[in-house]
Design an enzyme around this catalytic site. Structure first.
Site, PDB file in Angstrom:
ATOM      1  N   HIS A   1       0.846  -1.200   0.000  1.00  9.15           N
ATOM      2  CA  HIS A   1       0.000   0.000   0.000  1.00  9.15           C
ATOM      3  C   HIS A   1       0.881   1.249   0.000  1.00  9.15           C
ATOM      4  O   HIS A   1       0.390   2.369   0.141  1.00  9.15           O
ATOM      5  CB  HIS A   1      -0.901  -0.041   1.246  1.00  9.15           C
ATOM      6  CG  HIS A   1      -2.008   0.953   1.254  1.00  9.15           C
ATOM      7  ND1 HIS A   1      -2.085   1.973   2.180  1.00  9.15           N
ATOM      8  CD2 HIS A   1      -3.083   1.106   0.451  1.00  9.15           C
ATOM      9  CE1 HIS A   1      -3.166   2.693   1.971  1.00  9.15           C
ATOM     10  NE2 HIS A   1      -3.790   2.191   0.926  1.00  9.15           N
TER      11      HIS A   1
ATOM     12  N   LYS B   1       3.186   4.382  -1.094  1.00  7.24           N
ATOM     13  CA  LYS B   1       3.241   5.356  -2.179  1.00  7.24           C
ATOM     14  C   LYS B   1       4.595   6.053  -2.084  1.00  7.24           C
ATOM     15  O   LYS B   1       4.827   6.851  -1.178  1.00  7.24           O
ATOM     16  CB  LYS B   1       2.128   6.391  -2.076  1.00  7.24           C
ATOM     17  CG  LYS B   1       0.745   5.849  -2.443  1.00  7.24           C
ATOM     18  CD  LYS B   1       0.049   5.261  -1.256  1.00  7.24           C
ATOM     19  CE  LYS B   1      -1.379   4.848  -1.608  1.00  7.24           C
ATOM     20  NZ  LYS B   1      -2.050   4.218  -0.456  1.00  7.24           N
TER      21      LYS B   1
ATOM     22  N   ASP C   1      16.239  10.803  -8.709  1.00 15.99           N
ATOM     23  CA  ASP C   1      17.681  11.086  -8.631  1.00 15.99           C
ATOM     24  C   ASP C   1      18.223  10.999  -7.211  1.00 15.99           C
ATOM     25  O   ASP C   1      19.257  11.605  -6.893  1.00 15.99           O
ATOM     26  CB  ASP C   1      17.990  12.471  -9.215  1.00 15.99           C
ATOM     27  CG  ASP C   1      17.742  12.525 -10.723  1.00 15.99           C
ATOM     28  OD1 ASP C   1      17.792  11.458 -11.354  1.00 15.99           O
ATOM     29  OD2 ASP C   1      17.496  13.625 -11.250  1.00 15.99           O
TER      30      ASP C   1
ATOM     31  N   HIS D   1      -9.098  11.026   2.502  1.00 17.90           N
ATOM     32  CA  HIS D   1      -8.132   9.948   2.356  1.00 17.90           C
ATOM     33  C   HIS D   1      -6.762  10.292   2.938  1.00 17.90           C
ATOM     34  O   HIS D   1      -5.809   9.523   2.820  1.00 17.90           O
ATOM     35  CB  HIS D   1      -8.001   9.605   0.860  1.00 17.90           C
ATOM     36  CG  HIS D   1      -7.415   8.264   0.582  1.00 17.90           C
ATOM     37  ND1 HIS D   1      -6.140   8.090   0.078  1.00 17.90           N
ATOM     38  CD2 HIS D   1      -7.922   7.010   0.734  1.00 17.90           C
ATOM     39  CE1 HIS D   1      -5.896   6.799  -0.084  1.00 17.90           C
ATOM     40  NE2 HIS D   1      -6.952   6.117   0.317  1.00 17.90           N
TER      41      HIS D   1
ATOM     42  N   LYS E   1      -3.681  10.766   5.559  1.00 13.88           N
ATOM     43  CA  LYS E   1      -3.214   9.986   6.714  1.00 13.88           C
ATOM     44  C   LYS E   1      -2.151  10.802   7.439  1.00 13.88           C
ATOM     45  O   LYS E   1      -0.969  10.764   7.082  1.00 13.88           O
ATOM     46  CB  LYS E   1      -2.607   8.655   6.268  1.00 13.88           C
ATOM     47  CG  LYS E   1      -3.534   7.795   5.369  1.00 13.88           C
ATOM     48  CD  LYS E   1      -3.098   7.857   3.969  1.00 13.88           C
ATOM     49  CE  LYS E   1      -3.727   6.848   3.033  1.00 13.88           C
ATOM     50  NZ  LYS E   1      -5.071   6.448   3.190  1.00 13.88           N
TER      51      LYS E   1
ATOM     52  N   ASP F   1       0.852  17.042  20.181  1.00 10.46           N
ATOM     53  CA  ASP F   1       1.274  18.206  20.980  1.00 10.46           C
ATOM     54  C   ASP F   1       1.779  19.363  20.116  1.00 10.46           C
ATOM     55  O   ASP F   1       2.599  20.177  20.559  1.00 10.46           O
ATOM     56  CB  ASP F   1       2.346  17.805  21.997  1.00 10.46           C
ATOM     57  CG  ASP F   1       1.778  16.962  23.136  1.00 10.46           C
ATOM     58  OD1 ASP F   1       0.530  16.884  23.245  1.00 10.46           O
ATOM     59  OD2 ASP F   1       2.561  16.369  23.891  1.00 10.46           O
TER      60      ASP F   1
END
Length: 422
Positions: A164, A166, A171, A340, A342, A347
């Site tokens: 999952h 991404k 370079d 979507h 995440k 704090d």
């Protein structure tokens, strides 16, 4: 005497129910982790303390640019690909047909034709809708495409294990990670129901090397045709912004990412702000959240609403809303489109972002990757987006929540049983 069709059907259903029940039992936490932190998120020792506990290294001297929604995400990623001189390492769960796929395929194809080493890892299930003509074009240009964990009859037990992650590294200098895949879902600025709300982060600095190292973990497993190519380590610069990267996979290290989440919650002394779709808790995460609220930490959850691509998972998530609301946790369901992103902020100083959702699939089954950073400016940038998202959300209250329909309560209880399987 021949067995009746009804009896045969009953036996088939009984066996199927037993298999499902066994799967649910095996998916349950074998131990409830009760994690506390001796060091707070605001303590200068916090990053190195957490890094040691989850087996990671800290890196300093990184810069982070938060990219909000497709209007910012895709131009930045494509610009990096267009500017590539030596190497592109790209891993994605989703590679759909459509406008976005056309743009990425053209950019990667052009890079390969000008001599750039282009290597891709796509999940065999998540990217199953990738246009065959695109794959042919990329291979013809010299790109190497590796499929992660292609289903096979002799390894059906592994079909549930997906990458999952991404990851885009260009370079060895510029990296991207977050929630967005190659799909028209992410076009625009979360301004229609079809275009999702998401966050991607562009990274420069020493931690990019670790990001590319995570790519090669899946690349080698999926193909192994070429030796991994990495630049020499960059020197850390400065004393601020300690960062760490944590990977997970079901065959090794899966608990590292889960422990990272648990220690993040445990290190909070004032506030925890979480944005995540598919928010499904288990005994360990519920204990951590309850312990945080008991010591006076304010917790806000920003989750998707009824606009979701997985309604059964949404019902499983809502099954525990009553408990969370009783503890004083604020829950906001995003209304305009699928939420979507995440991101977690602790704090107002410590942030975590990447591909992992706050659910069992991300913390126990998928290959995932998250980055955690000590930086007040970065935390403030994430919180600016969250405040805007909350203004577009519906806040749930315990009294109103208990007035929902009986049908929804039944759905939530039913799908809640499968919470740790999702």
């Amino acid at each position: 005497m021949a067995k009746s069709p009804a009896r045969r059907a009953f036996r088939i259903l009984f066996v199927a129910a037993c298999v499902v029940a066994l799967g649910i039992v095996l998916a349950q936490d074998q131990i409830t982790l009760r994690v506390r932190s001796a060091v707070s998120a605001e303590d200068p020792r916090h990053a190195s303390y957490i890094a040691a506990l989850v087996g990671a290294d800290t890196r300093r001297g990184n810069t982070y640019d938060v990219l909000t929604n497709g209007d910012q995400i895709f131009p930045a990623m494509l610009e990096a690909i267009h500017g590539a001189r030596r190497r592109i390492s790209f891993e994605t769960y989703i590679y759909d047909e459509g406008t976005v796929a056309n743009q990425f395929t053209a950019a990667l194809e052009a890079a390969a034709r000008r001599g750039v080493r282009v290597q891709l890892v796509v999940d065999a299930v998540g990217a199953s809708s990738m246009d065959a003509a695109h794959a042919d074009r990329l291979r013809a240009a010299g790109c190497l495409i590796a499929q992660f964990n292609a289903p096979a009859w002799y390894s059906l037990e592994e079909i549930n294990y997906r990458t999952h992650r991404k990851i885009l590294v260009v370079d060895g200098e510029i990296g991207f990670t977050g929630g967005a895949g190659v799909s028209n879902h992410w076009i625009g600025n979360a301004d229609t129901k079809e275009h999702w709300r998401d966050t991607q982060v562009r990274i420069r600095g020493p931690i990019v090397r670790l990001l590319e190292g995570a790519f090669y973990e899946n690349f080698v497993e999926a193909d192994g045709g070429l030796p991994p190519e990495l630049d020499d380590p960059a020197t850390d610069v400065g004393e601020e912004g300690a960062s760490l990267l944590v990977r997970s996979s079901p065959t090794g290290g899966s608990n590292d990412l889960k422990r990272l989440y648990l220690f993040a919650i445990a290190s909070a002394r004032r506030s925890i702000d979480i944005s995540s779709p598919y928010f499904v808790t288990d005994e360990s995460t519920r204990w951590a959240l309850a312990d945080a609220t008991a010591r006076g930490v304010k917790i806000r959850l920003l989750v998707e609403g009824n606009i979701t691509d997985a309604m059964p998972v949404k019902y499983a998530s809502r099954d525990k809303y009553d408990l969370l609301l009783q503890q004083g946790i604020e829950i906001y369901e995003y209304q305009p489109t699928m939420m979507h992103a995440k991101v977690m902020v602790v704090d107002g100083v410590w942030s975590m972002f990447g591909s992992a959702n706050f659910d069992n699939r991300s913390l126990e089954l998928n290959d995932e990757l998250n980055v955690a950073v000590t930086s007040r400016p970065l935390a403030a940038r994430f919180l600016t987006d969250m405040e805007a998202d909350i203004r577009a959300s519906h806040r749930l209250t315990l009294e109103a929540w208990r007035q929902r329909s009986t049908l929804n309560k039944v759905r939530e209880r039913f799908w809640g049983v499968f919470g740790e399987v999702f």
